[in-house]
Design a protein around this motif. Structure first.
Motif, PDB file in Angstrom:
ATOM      1  N   THR A   1       0.845  -1.199   0.000  1.00 37.52           N
ATOM      2  CA  THR A   1       0.000   0.000   0.000  1.00 37.52           C
ATOM      3  C   THR A   1       0.878   1.246   0.000  1.00 37.52           C
ATOM      4  N   GLN A   2       1.996   1.180  -0.705  1.00 29.24           N
ATOM      5  CA  GLN A   2       2.942   2.294  -0.692  1.00 29.24           C
ATOM      6  C   GLN A   2       2.418   3.551  -1.387  1.00 29.24           C
ATOM      7  N   GLY A   3       1.408   3.384  -2.222  1.00 32.94           N
ATOM      8  CA  GLY A   3       0.781   4.541  -2.832  1.00 32.94           C
ATOM      9  C   GLY A   3       1.740   5.389  -3.638  1.00 32.94           C
ATOM     10  N   LEU A   4       1.812   6.673  -3.291  1.00 32.91           N
ATOM     11  CA  LEU A   4       2.603   7.621  -4.070  1.00 32.91           C
ATOM     12  C   LEU A   4       4.089   7.283  -4.095  1.00 32.91           C
ATOM     13  N   ALA A   5       4.548   6.482  -3.153  1.00 33.67           N
ATOM     14  CA  ALA A   5       5.959   6.093  -3.139  1.00 33.67           C
ATOM     15  C   ALA A   5       6.326   5.228  -4.343  1.00 33.67           C
ATOM     16  N   LEU A   6       5.326   4.725  -5.069  1.00 29.56           N
ATOM     17  CA  LEU A   6       5.583   3.880  -6.238  1.00 29.56           C
ATOM     18  C   LEU A   6       5.768   4.678  -7.528  1.00 29.56           C
ATOM     19  N   ILE A   7       5.551   5.966  -7.478  1.00 32.98           N
ATOM     20  CA  ILE A   7       5.527   6.765  -8.706  1.00 32.98           C
ATOM     21  C   ILE A   7       6.830   6.643  -9.489  1.00 32.98           C
ATOM     22  N   ASN A   8       7.976   6.783  -8.831  1.00 29.60           N
ATOM     23  CA  ASN A   8       9.251   6.732  -9.546  1.00 29.60           C
ATOM     24  C   ASN A   8       9.464   5.389 -10.229  1.00 29.60           C
ATOM     25  N   ASP A   9       9.073   4.308  -9.547  1.00 30.56           N
ATOM     26  CA  ASP A   9       9.229   2.974 -10.136  1.00 30.56           C
ATOM     27  C   ASP A   9       8.335   2.816 -11.359  1.00 30.56           C
ATOM     28  N   LEU A  10       7.095   3.299 -11.266  1.00 34.49           N
ATOM     29  CA  LEU A  10       6.169   3.194 -12.391  1.00 34.49           C
ATOM     30  C   LEU A  10       6.609   4.077 -13.553  1.00 34.49           C
ATOM     31  N   ALA A  11       7.112   5.261 -13.247  1.00 28.01           N
ATOM     32  CA  ALA A  11       7.540   6.177 -14.296  1.00 28.01           C
ATOM     33  C   ALA A  11       8.772   5.674 -15.031  1.00 28.01           C
ATOM     34  N   ALA A  12       9.595   4.855 -14.370  1.00 33.97           N
ATOM     35  CA  ALA A  12      10.841   4.377 -14.970  1.00 33.97           C
ATOM     36  C   ALA A  12      10.654   3.139 -15.836  1.00 33.97           C
ATOM     37  N   ALA A  13       9.522   2.448 -15.685  1.00 36.05           N
ATOM     38  CA  ALA A  13       9.338   1.169 -16.368  1.00 36.05           C
ATOM     39  C   ALA A  13       8.706   1.355 -17.743  1.00 36.05           C
ATOM     40  N   LYS A  14       9.267   0.697 -18.745  1.00 35.90           N
ATOM     41  CA  LYS A  14       8.708   0.765 -20.092  1.00 35.90           C
ATOM     42  C   LYS A  14       7.447  -0.087 -20.216  1.00 35.90           C
ATOM     43  N   ARG A  15       7.427  -1.176 -19.470  1.00 39.66           N
ATOM     44  CA  ARG A  15       6.257  -2.058 -19.472  1.00 39.66           C
ATOM     45  C   ARG A  15       5.906  -2.355 -18.021  1.00 39.66           C
TER      46      ARG A  15
END
Length: 214
Positions: free
Chosen positions: A52-66
């Motif tokens: 439930t990390q929420g906003l803490a996941l943004i960088n990981d999601l933004a960096a992934a191509k898929r």
């Protein structure tokens, strides 16, 4: 952050989201745990317990191509039914259950990640299960949801294979993606009985409520 800077180096993110404290709400996390145990992936693929990390996941999601997401989803189907959606259909299924006012939904987080990356991911897939129960505090997966974990994991492996990032069967124990205390076997087998731990609240508070106290 530019598109180039945001989506560089991480070919794919396999992300399990949810709260293992609320029974089937933990489906996504348990799928990621099982995927990590069953398969080894290229260095360019990251498998993560998003919890439930929420906003803490943004960088990981933004960096992934898929991006491949495991989650409990309400698709208005019979309990225990698996759902697989892709592309533009994903956001409407990932609103999720907010267990606090501070927890952002995955729909919001995905939108913010796209803004950071200045682009949509090349591929995004959601593999979800219609929950049976998400109100059993401290409970593990219901039998119906638990039975779908192996199939969900196989579906994810096939998806990565189609992306050209096919995982291989693990040759030995993998490093866990979460603390040992919340690994599924440890967590579910260590649950106290109903005689020891109240399932619906604090007995001290409930006693006052029953007596009509303020």
């Amino acid at each position: 952050m530019s598109n180039t800077a945001a989506r560089q180096g991480v070919e794919a993110l396999v992300l399990g989201v949810g709260n293992v404290l609320w029974a089937d709400e933990g489906f996504g996390v348990r799928c990621a745990e099982e995927f990590c145990a069953q398969y080894s992936v290229p260095d360019s693929v990251e498998v993560m317990d998003g919890g439930t990390q929420g906003l803490a996941l943004i960088n990981d999601l933004a960096a992934a191509k898929r991006i491949l997401i495991f989650d409990a989803v309400d698709a208005k189907l019979p309990p225990g039914t698996l759902t697989c959606v892709r592309g533009a259909d994903v956001p409407r299924f990932v609103a999720g259950k907010k267990v606090s006012l501070h927890q952002s939904s995955m729909m919001e987080i995905l939108a913010l990640a796209e803004l950071m990356a200045d682009s949509e991911p090349e591929k995004i897939t959601l593999i979800g299960c219609q929950p049976v129960d998400m109100e059993d505090y401290g409970g593990g997966l219901t039998p119906q949801a638990a039975a779908r974990v192996p199939e969900a994991v196989r579906m994810a492996a096939m998806e990565l294979q189609q992306w050209g990032l096919g995982p291989a069967l693990a040759q030995g124990p993998a490093d866990p993606i979460m603390p040992a205390s919340i690994l599924r076997d440890v967590y579910e087998n260590g649950r106290p009985s109903e005689q020891v731990a109240c399932r619906i609240g604090d007995d001290r508070i409930l006693a006052h409520v029953a007596a009509g106290a303020d």
